[in-house]
Design an enzyme around this catalytic site. Structure first.
Site, short mmCIF file in Angstrom:
data_model
loop_
_atom_site.label_atom_id
_atom_site.label_comp_id
_atom_site.label_asym_id
_atom_site.label_seq_id
_atom_site.Cartn_x
_atom_site.Cartn_y
_atom_site.Cartn_z
N LYS A 112 39.44 32.83 -4.46
CA LYS A 112 40.55 32.00 -4.07
C LYS A 112 40.21 30.37 -4.66
CE LYS A 112 43.31 34.46 -1.48
NZ LYS A 112 43.04 35.74 -0.73
N LYS A 193 43.19 41.16 -10.56
CA LYS A 193 43.53 41.62 -9.42
C LYS A 193 45.11 41.04 -9.09
CE LYS A 193 43.21 41.69 -4.49
NZ LYS A 193 43.19 40.79 -3.37
N LYS A 196 49.14 38.43 -3.90
CA LYS A 196 50.40 37.46 -3.64
C LYS A 196 50.43 36.21 -4.07
CE LYS A 196 50.78 40.15 0.70
NZ LYS A 196 49.45 40.10 1.12
N1 AQP Z 1 45.28 44.58 -6.36
C1 AQP Z 1 45.28 45.44 -5.46
N2 AQP Z 1 44.89 46.55 -5.69
C2 AQP Z 1 44.47 47.75 -4.68
N3 AQP Z 1 44.66 47.00 -3.29
C3 AQP Z 1 45.07 45.83 -3.23
N4 AQP Z 1 45.33 45.38 -1.88
C4 AQP Z 1 45.65 43.96 -2.26
N5 AQP Z 1 45.63 43.91 -3.53
C5 AQP Z 1 45.27 44.74 -4.02
C6 AQP Z 1 45.12 46.01 -0.54
O1 AQP Z 1 46.23 45.62 0.30
C7 AQP Z 1 45.58 45.49 1.46
C8 AQP Z 1 46.33 44.37 2.33
O2 AQP Z 1 46.03 43.31 1.83
P1 AQP Z 1 46.24 41.82 2.33
O3 AQP Z 1 47.59 41.46 2.14
O4 AQP Z 1 45.88 41.80 3.59
O5 AQP Z 1 45.43 40.86 1.75
P2 AQP Z 1 44.66 40.76 0.09
O6 AQP Z 1 44.08 41.88 -0.09
O7 AQP Z 1 44.40 39.43 0.08
O8 AQP Z 1 46.19 40.99 -0.65
P3 AQP Z 1 46.62 40.00 -1.60
O9 AQP Z 1 47.94 40.39 -2.29
O10 AQP Z 1 45.41 39.45 -2.53
O11 AQP Z 1 47.06 38.60 -0.66
P4 AQP Z 1 46.75 37.31 -0.67
O12 AQP Z 1 47.12 36.56 -1.84
O13 AQP Z 1 47.68 36.66 0.32
O14 AQP Z 1 45.37 37.06 -0.39
C9 AQP Z 1 44.29 45.56 1.59
O15 AQP Z 1 43.76 46.79 2.04
C10 AQP Z 1 44.13 45.36 0.06
O16 AQP Z 1 42.75 46.10 -0.38
#
Ligand code: AQP
Length: 327
Positions: A112, A193, A196
């Site tokens: 991040k 990856k 969001k």
């Molecule tokens: N790209 C990905 N591929 C596989 N799994 C993913 N997950 C997220 N991105 C991918 C899985 O989604 C679940 C929930 O994730 P989250 O929203 O709690 O947080 P995150 O992993 O940090 O997702 P983002 O989209 O990357 O959110 P932001 O940008 O807000 O931090 C988890 O089980 C994760 O593994």
């Protein structure tokens, strides 16, 4: 008995990475024997979402997404994290046994920072709250994407430190990864990856022109269809792998690899991808629209889930308070 638990942040609209890496597995598991807990991580989202109305909306959107995609709230407990405030007490107790070094090694925090996201303390201590989320409910299995494995290992460490100091309070959970490697880390349209917060995501319920535009955004090159190419080097094939049956994917891949007259162009493959997305999510899009039109009902479903979840978290919180001398 197995207790499955996982959470998802309402920090933006849920994307294909969330679906293939997490939600799909959550829903499938919820149909198997065991206890099933899925929460909407709104305390976590507060580290990045600053607009209260938007946050309320995103929480309902996550709930509607799960329900539209098939989660049965009678089989799985679905709730809003902040309706069980005991997790913040548990997080505090865990933070007192968690070394700084453990958090400083977190890949997701470093990623991040590398993306220019300005960190706050909440973002830094995210793994501690995540550990509390898991340990509060005595979860034995945590279905997550590959990106969350390190956080899960930190949870195991924190449970180990606390139990080592105060006796067996917390249950040590295991990560449960998506069985298919290509689902465990779904790439975004930039090949990194999908996330969001990285501006590279495709929303699960994207449709029509917006879907077309998103898929057009998957980068390709200027090579002619006839030129043989390695499908494994084409990001478009990673996306196709998410949606197409293996046989069909192999067939397209073989044609691209062979090149010549029978090889499809990128435009053709993108059309196929759009059709596959429509086939996969078409019905769920309609259900989501209906669910979003009744926010009070969504709130009621989440409140009923929170009531059940809270009983478990209060018992764990009380165990932890007693063990460390606060009761
Ligand atoms: N790209 C990905 N591929 C596989 N799994 C993913 N997950 C997220 N991105 C991918 C899985 O989604 C679940 C929930 O994730 P989250 O929203 O709690 O947080 P995150 O992993 O940090 O997702 P983002 O989209 O990357 O959110 P932001 O940008 O807000 O931090 C988890 O089980 C994760 O593994």
């Amino acid at each position: 008995m197995k207790t499955y638990l996982s959470g998802i942040q309402p920090s933006g609209r849920l994307h294909l990475g969330n679906y293939f890496g997490a939600i799909r597995q959550h829903i499938a598991l919820s149909e198997t024997p065991g206890e099933h807990y899925y929460f909407i991580a709104d305390y976590h989202a507060l580290t990045t979402v600053r607009d209260p109305e938007l946050l309320r909306e995103l929480v309902r959107d996550v709930a509607a997404t799960y329900l539209a995609l098939g989660l049965d709230p009678e089989r799985a407990v679905l709730w809003r994290q902040s309706e069980v405030p005991e997790v913040t007490e548990i997080a505090w107790m865990l933070s007192t046994v968690c070394g700084m070094g453990l958090l400083e090694r977190a890949h997701s925090y470093k990623d991040k920072l590398a993306h220019g996201i300005k960190p706050n303390v909440g973002l830094f201590t995210y793994p501690v709250l995540m550990a509390a989320d898991i340990l509060a409910y005595d979860a034995t299995h945590v279905p997550v994407g590959k990106d969350q494995v390190q956080h899960l290992e930190m949870t195991q460490d924190m449970a180990g430190y606390f139990n080592g100091q105060y006796g067996e309070v917390f249950v040590r959970p295991e990560a449960q990864l998506a069985d298919n490697e290509s689902m465990a880390k779904v790439p975004g349209i930039d090949g990194q990856k999908m996330s969001k917060s990285y501006g590279n995501a495709i929303w699960i319920f994207e449709e029509g022109k917006a879907l077309k535009k998103a898929i057009q955004g998957i980068p390709t090159d200027s090579r002619a269809p006839e030129e043989p190419k390695d499908p494994k080097e084409l990001l478009l094939f990673d996306f196709l792998a998410l949606f197409l049956p293996e046989d069909e994917w192999n067939d397209w891949a073989a044609r691209v690899q062979a090149g010549g007259e029978g090889a499809p162009g990128y435009g053709h493959l993108k059309q196929r991808l759009i059709a596959a997305v429509d086939e996969t999510f078409g019905e769920a899009r309609e259900r989501r629209r209906e669910l979003m039109s009744d926010p009070a009902e969504l709130d009621r479903i989440l409140a009923r889930g929170a009531e059940k979840a809270r009983v478990r978290a209060q018992a764990t919180r009380n165990r932890a308070l007693t063990a460390c001398g606060l009761r």
